[in-house]
Design a protein around this motif. Structure first.
Motif, PDB file in Angstrom:
ATOM      1  N   GLU A  90       0.811  -1.215   0.000  1.00  8.17           N
ATOM      2  CA  GLU A  90       0.000   0.000   0.000  1.00  8.17           C
ATOM      3  C   GLU A  90       0.843   1.264   0.000  1.00  8.17           C
ATOM      4  O   GLU A  90       0.340   2.352  -0.299  1.00  8.17           O
ATOM      5  N   VAL A 104      -4.508   1.370 -12.619  1.00  7.36           N
ATOM      6  CA  VAL A 104      -4.306   2.790 -12.879  1.00  7.36           C
ATOM      7  C   VAL A 104      -3.348   2.908 -14.058  1.00  7.36           C
ATOM      8  O   VAL A 104      -2.314   2.233 -14.104  1.00  7.36           O
ATOM      9  N   VAL A 127      -8.391   5.426 -14.468  1.00  6.43           N
ATOM     10  CA  VAL A 127      -8.560   4.452 -13.407  1.00  6.43           C
ATOM     11  C   VAL A 127      -9.654   3.488 -13.842  1.00  6.43           C
ATOM     12  O   VAL A 127     -10.768   3.907 -14.154  1.00  6.43           O
ATOM     13  N   ARG A 182       2.782   5.984  -4.360  1.00  7.31           N
ATOM     14  CA  ARG A 182       1.501   5.511  -3.851  1.00  7.31           C
ATOM     15  C   ARG A 182       1.524   5.492  -2.325  1.00  7.31           C
ATOM     16  O   ARG A 182       2.434   4.948  -1.707  1.00  7.31           O
ATOM     17  N   LEU A 214      -2.347   8.794  -5.115  1.00 13.49           N
ATOM     18  CA  LEU A 214      -1.353   8.695  -6.190  1.00 13.49           C
ATOM     19  C   LEU A 214      -0.784  10.074  -6.467  1.00 13.49           C
ATOM     20  O   LEU A 214      -1.517  11.045  -6.668  1.00 13.49           O
ATOM     21  N   PHE A 232      -6.140   4.729  -6.149  1.00 11.61           N
ATOM     22  CA  PHE A 232      -5.980   3.301  -5.885  1.00 11.61           C
ATOM     23  C   PHE A 232      -7.114   2.790  -4.999  1.00 11.61           C
ATOM     24  O   PHE A 232      -7.610   3.510  -4.126  1.00 11.61           O
ATOM     25  N   TYR A 291      -2.384  -4.936  -5.618  1.00 18.48           N
ATOM     26  CA  TYR A 291      -1.660  -4.580  -6.840  1.00 18.48           C
ATOM     27  C   TYR A 291      -0.349  -5.372  -6.910  1.00 18.48           C
ATOM     28  O   TYR A 291       0.410  -5.431  -5.941  1.00 18.48           O
TER      29      TYR A 291
END
Length: 459
Positions: free
Chosen positions: A181, A230, A250, A282, A287, A303, A309
């Protein structure tokens, strides 16, 4: 073109950004307009090809993708491919490169002051570094995959190797398998000079993908199967040719675009700059995207925190002419959110790889501004704290030289914190350990990058 070194001659026109962008214009794209625009690209491509051929007809070989070629310099050797000792990823020689680079060299070197609005801070731990050092010039890089083509090249006047992206494809670094994250992604980007507006954006993709090795091709620009990701686009020219373009999309669970925007801003593509640095940050849902010192996007809800991700790729389209090429180099992925305050004040020690220096030099690179400012803020808010600043290097080069260099770099950091940020110099001592105290083995690019660090120890 296998095993042929790309000696890119002087006068190349590459991407660059400026620190003052108050004249930037923002517009929201209509989905229908996106389709219309792509149609316009293709309809005008033949006209653009004819113009490009007029430039290309006077030159030969792969290097002819760049205009204003210095005929006297054409026979000169390119910069050495051999990495410099303790060089930061993406660095160029202190003098801007080979003298034959001519107009391609920066006329004015950016300073810390010129980056005063740059608040980017790299992630705490480096997990991936890609400088293509292990790949032969002319080959496609061994740790990447693509549904197109590409090859490793050198560009005269710049350090190291580059991946020249081929036509209409997706380029996927297979060594990236997990993205937490909090992470940062940095890479250098260049283009050829005869670059058509009708050629598409270079898209940087960050997504959640089921099986990356099988699904990476879904991120072709025309593929409707893309989802949970993204997509950030950069282009060196707008319709008038005087500005650059940035865009983002996105994508949701069903593959539809749920948020998009496009932005133009001036002086993105000027001849006196060599290389543009792209930085992506991020923080959970947020972002931020920077081009050199300019913050292009700052999106609080880009995000999805629920997504895992695990995928980074580069995507392009429209490269039917050699005159339109993108080059990427010196990719650096770092994870974790730096916690300068807690580690320095509570734990008594803070180490960072976010302070960068010129090759074999103690000159601090301006992109270090965000990290230095963060440290200066902590020291300013804790006025009684004194620190010992300790420089470290990797194991490349001579031991004695590395020791001396580490001491000089520590002193340079002290001088910057005092002179540029107002921290009392009497609160700071300096030292250097050279290569004697590695935190990781110096056997990989990631390990070496982690050992090129500056430590702050509370006294």
């Amino acid at each position: 073109m296998k095993n042929i070194t790309n000696k890119v001659a002087g006068g190349i026109l590459l991407l660059a950004a400026v620190s003052e962008m108050s004249a930037a214009q923002v517009r929201i794209n209509d989905p229908g307009r996106v389709v219309e625009r792509n149609a316009e690209y293709r309809a005008n491509r033949k006209i653009d090809q004819a113009v490009d051929k007029g430039f290309d007809s006077l030159e030969e070989g792969i290097g002819n993708m760049f205009k204003k070629k210095d005929k006297k310099a054409a026979g000169k050797p390119a910069e050495s491919d051999k990495p410099n000792s303790n060089a930061d990823a993406g660095q160029q020689p202190e003098n801007g490169g080979n003298e034959a680079a001519g107009a391609s060299a920066k006329t004015e070197k950016p300073t810390l002051k010129s980056y005063s609005k740059f608040d980017f801070i790299p992630g705490e731990k480096i997990v991936a570094v890609e400088d293509f050092a292990q790949d032969a010039v002319g080959d496609f890089p061994a740790k990447w995959n693509t549904n197109s083509s590409g090859e490793v090249v050198t560009i005269e006047g710049t350090e190291g190797k580059w991946l020249m992206l081929g036509p209409e494809g997706v380029f996927y670094p297979e060594f990236v398998t997990e993205l937490p994250e909090n992470f940062t992604l940095e890479f250098n980007l260049a283009t050829t000079s005869e670059f058509s507006f009708y050629t598409g954006f270079l898209r940087t993709v960050i997504a959640e993908v089921g099986v990356p090795s099988k699904e990476f091709t879904k991120w072709q620009w025309y593929d409707g199967g893309k989802k949970n990701g993204v997509e950030m686009g950069l282009h060196p020219k707008d319709a008038g040719g005087s500005q650059g373009l940035a865009a983002f999309n996105v994508f949701g669970e069903d593959g539809a675009s749920i948020m998009r925007n496009e932005k133009s801003f001036p002086a993105f593509h000027v001849p006196e700059h060599n290389v543009v640095k792209v930085s992506v940050w991020r923080q959970k849902a947020r972002l931020r995207l920077y081009v050199d010192d300019y913050k292009v996007w700052d999106l609080p809800r880009a995000f999805d925190p629920a997504r895992k991700y695990n995928f980074i790729a580069f995507s392009n389209h429209g490269y039917h002419e050699q005159a339109n090429r993108y080059f990427i180099s010196n990719l650096r992925l770092a994870v974790g959110a730096p916690d300068t305050r807690s580690k320095l004040i509570t734990e008594g020690k803070f180490s960072t790889t976010g302070i960068h220096f010129d090759v074999n030099s103690a000159t601090i690179k301006p992109e270090s501004y965000g990290t230095l400012k963060d440290i200066a803020t902590v020291l300013t808010e804790n006025a009684t704290v004194k620190v010992n600043i300790i420089g470290h290097t990797d194991s490349d080069g001579d031991d004695a030289a590395n020791l001396a260099l580490s001491k000089k770099r520590a002193e340079a950091v002290r001088a910057a914190l005092s002179g540029d940020f107002g921290v009392d110099g009497s609160r700071m001592q300096t030292d250097g350990k050279g290569e004697s105290e590695p935190t990781t083995p110096n056997t990989t690019p990631e390990g070496k990058a982690g050992n090129r660090r500056v430590e702050f120890v509370k006294m």
